[in-house]
Design a protein around this motif. Structure first.
Motif, mmCIF file in Angstrom:
data_model
loop_
_atom_site.group_PDB
_atom_site.id
_atom_site.type_symbol
_atom_site.label_atom_id
_atom_site.label_comp_id
_atom_site.label_asym_id
_atom_site.label_seq_id
_atom_site.Cartn_x
_atom_site.Cartn_y
_atom_site.Cartn_z
ATOM 1 N N PHE A 40 0.905 -1.244 -0.137
ATOM 2 C CA PHE A 40 0.062 0.070 -0.047
ATOM 3 C C PHE A 40 0.909 1.322 -0.006
ATOM 4 C CE2 PHE A 40 -2.763 -3.196 2.169
ATOM 5 C CZ PHE A 40 -3.678 -3.168 1.638
ATOM 6 N N ARG A 55 -0.090 -11.866 14.789
ATOM 7 C CA ARG A 55 -0.317 -10.618 15.528
ATOM 8 C C ARG A 55 -0.990 -9.820 14.617
ATOM 9 N NH1 ARG A 55 5.561 -9.305 18.175
ATOM 10 N NH2 ARG A 55 5.503 -11.232 19.443
ATOM 11 N N SER A 56 -1.450 -8.507 15.623
ATOM 12 C CA SER A 56 -2.438 -7.592 14.641
ATOM 13 C C SER A 56 -1.408 -6.782 13.856
ATOM 14 C CB SER A 56 -2.928 -6.701 15.832
ATOM 15 O OG SER A 56 -3.306 -5.691 15.314
ATOM 16 N N GLY A 57 -1.756 -6.692 12.539
ATOM 17 C CA GLY A 57 -0.816 -5.803 11.647
ATOM 18 C C GLY A 57 -0.085 -6.848 10.684
ATOM 19 N N SER A 58 -0.168 -8.172 11.065
ATOM 20 C CA SER A 58 0.839 -9.035 10.359
ATOM 21 C C SER A 58 0.331 -9.432 8.948
ATOM 22 C CB SER A 58 0.967 -10.442 11.231
ATOM 23 O OG SER A 58 -0.333 -10.947 11.321
ATOM 24 N N SER A 109 -5.659 -10.010 7.555
ATOM 25 C CA SER A 109 -7.147 -9.596 6.882
ATOM 26 C C SER A 109 -6.508 -9.108 5.122
ATOM 27 C CB SER A 109 -7.657 -8.154 7.451
ATOM 28 O OG SER A 109 -7.957 -8.664 8.867
HETATM 29 P P1 ADP Z 1 -3.903 -7.980 10.144
HETATM 30 O O1 ADP Z 1 -5.320 -8.379 9.716
HETATM 31 O O2 ADP Z 1 -3.206 -9.142 10.639
HETATM 32 O O3 ADP Z 1 -4.264 -7.114 11.538
HETATM 33 P P2 ADP Z 1 -3.850 -6.002 8.033
HETATM 34 O O4 ADP Z 1 -3.643 -7.141 7.133
HETATM 35 O O5 ADP Z 1 -5.129 -5.356 8.361
HETATM 36 O O6 ADP Z 1 -3.174 -7.043 9.375
HETATM 37 O O7 ADP Z 1 -2.653 -5.089 7.827
HETATM 38 C C1 ADP Z 1 -1.415 -5.296 7.561
HETATM 39 C C2 ADP Z 1 -0.581 -3.981 7.647
HETATM 40 O O8 ADP Z 1 -0.800 -3.455 6.355
HETATM 41 C C3 ADP Z 1 -0.683 -3.079 8.665
HETATM 42 O O9 ADP Z 1 0.541 -2.451 8.710
HETATM 43 C C4 ADP Z 1 -1.831 -2.227 8.132
HETATM 44 O O10 ADP Z 1 -1.493 -1.047 8.449
HETATM 45 C C5 ADP Z 1 -1.493 -2.089 6.661
HETATM 46 N N1 ADP Z 1 -2.639 -1.799 5.728
HETATM 47 C C6 ADP Z 1 -3.661 -2.744 5.696
HETATM 48 N N2 ADP Z 1 -4.505 -2.423 4.958
HETATM 49 C C7 ADP Z 1 -4.110 -1.067 4.443
HETATM 50 C C8 ADP Z 1 -4.626 -0.058 3.302
HETATM 51 N N3 ADP Z 1 -5.898 0.024 2.807
HETATM 52 N N4 ADP Z 1 -3.672 1.183 3.277
HETATM 53 C C9 ADP Z 1 -2.663 1.284 3.949
HETATM 54 N N5 ADP Z 1 -2.234 0.267 4.737
HETATM 55 C C10 ADP Z 1 -2.749 -0.692 4.927
#
Ligand code: ADP
Ligand code: MG
Length: 242
Positions: free
Chosen positions: A11, A39-42, A45
């Motif tokens: 991103f 972990r969160s942020g890994s 999603s």
């Molecule tokens: P998780 O679900 O494991 O908590 P995410 O997939 O939501 O992790 O996020 C992984 C990383 O990507 C994080 O650093 C998050 O801030 C970044 N991120 C996720 N979606 C976006 C987006 N649409 N724009 C910018 N950064 C994003």
């Protein structure tokens, strides 16, 4: 069969680039229940959104039944999401002013199924997730969290998808209810041959999975099922206590 090959998702641009998913390669055979932990942020999603074709990868390929979904055109994408994927979310995302049955009927309406058949199939799916009797006529607000998630799972099954993607499906549920929802997802995968990929923080969910993928800073750790390396298989067996 779900196959992810060298998938990266970044991103932003320049100095502000975040690589949420970094060169991930993994495979899940039909009918398996796979867990993604980390972990969160890994990047969990983001990976789910890529599998569900809600986002396109920066690079890499994702094959569902041999078709690379990253190459689908706009119209094909809509069809893919509608017919091949069932989504389950932490927050259930049910429509509040529709009954359980009507919530499950809705995706079938988008797929062009006739009304009588929709109603019949919705009831049968709700029976399968053990939401029976009067609860099939209640609105989500009159159901417990676990019951609402059962409705959401029945809805995800509505168009007989190849793949169910569940992002933190038991994140809002107590331990006991989580256990029954996890068992439901697992048994659906095995009984219907529907591949289920579930993101979780909950180690008891990961314990019940056929394979576990561990994400750290967007990279897949050698923790199970992603390749033939003996060390990976050993780690998976240790992880699941087998
Ligand atoms: P998780 O679900 O494991 O908590 P995410 O997939 O939501 O992790 O996020 C992984 C990383 O990507 C994080 O650093 C998050 O801030 C970044 N991120 C996720 N979606 C976006 C987006 N649409 N724009 C910018 N950064 C994003
Ligand atoms: Mg997440």
């Amino acid at each position: 069969m779900l196959e992810v090959k060298g998938v990266t998702k970044s991103f932003g641009t320049g100095d502000r680039t975040v690589t949420a998913v970094n060169n991930v390669t993994m495979a899940v055979p039909d009918g398996e229940f796979a867990a993604i932990v980390g972990r969160s942020g890994s990047g969990k999603s983001t990976l789910m959104n890529l599998l569900g074709a809600l986002e396109r990868p920066t690079s890499g390929m994702i094959f569902v039944d041999g078709q690379d979904i990253t190459r689908l055109g706009r119209g094909e994408l809509v069809q893919y999401r509608r017919r091949s994927i069932g989504f389950v979310f932490q927050s259930y995302n049910l429509i509040p002013n529709l009954s359980s049955t009507e919530n499950v009927m809705l995706p079938m309406e988008f797929a062009g199924v006739g009304k009588d058949e929709r109603r019949q199939r919705a009831r049968s799916l709700l029976d399968q997730v053990e939401l029976t009797g009067g609860k099939q006529h209640r609105r989500p607000g009159k159901l417990s969290g676990g019951e609402q998630q059962r409705v959401a799972i029945a809805r995800a099954l509505a168009n007989s998808p190849r793949l169910i993607l569940a992002d933190e499906p038991v994140g809002n549920l107590d331990t006991q209810t989580s256990g029954t929802v996890i068992e439901l997802l697992r048994s659906l995968a095995h009984a219907r041959g529907t591949t289920v990929v579930a993101v979780t923080h909950d180690l008891s969910l990961a314990d019940r999975a056929d394979r576990v993928f561990r994400l750290q800073d967007g990279r897949l750790q050698a923790a199970g099922g992603s390749g033939p390396a003996p060390s990976a298989a050993g780690a998976e067996a240790r992880e699941s206590g087998r």
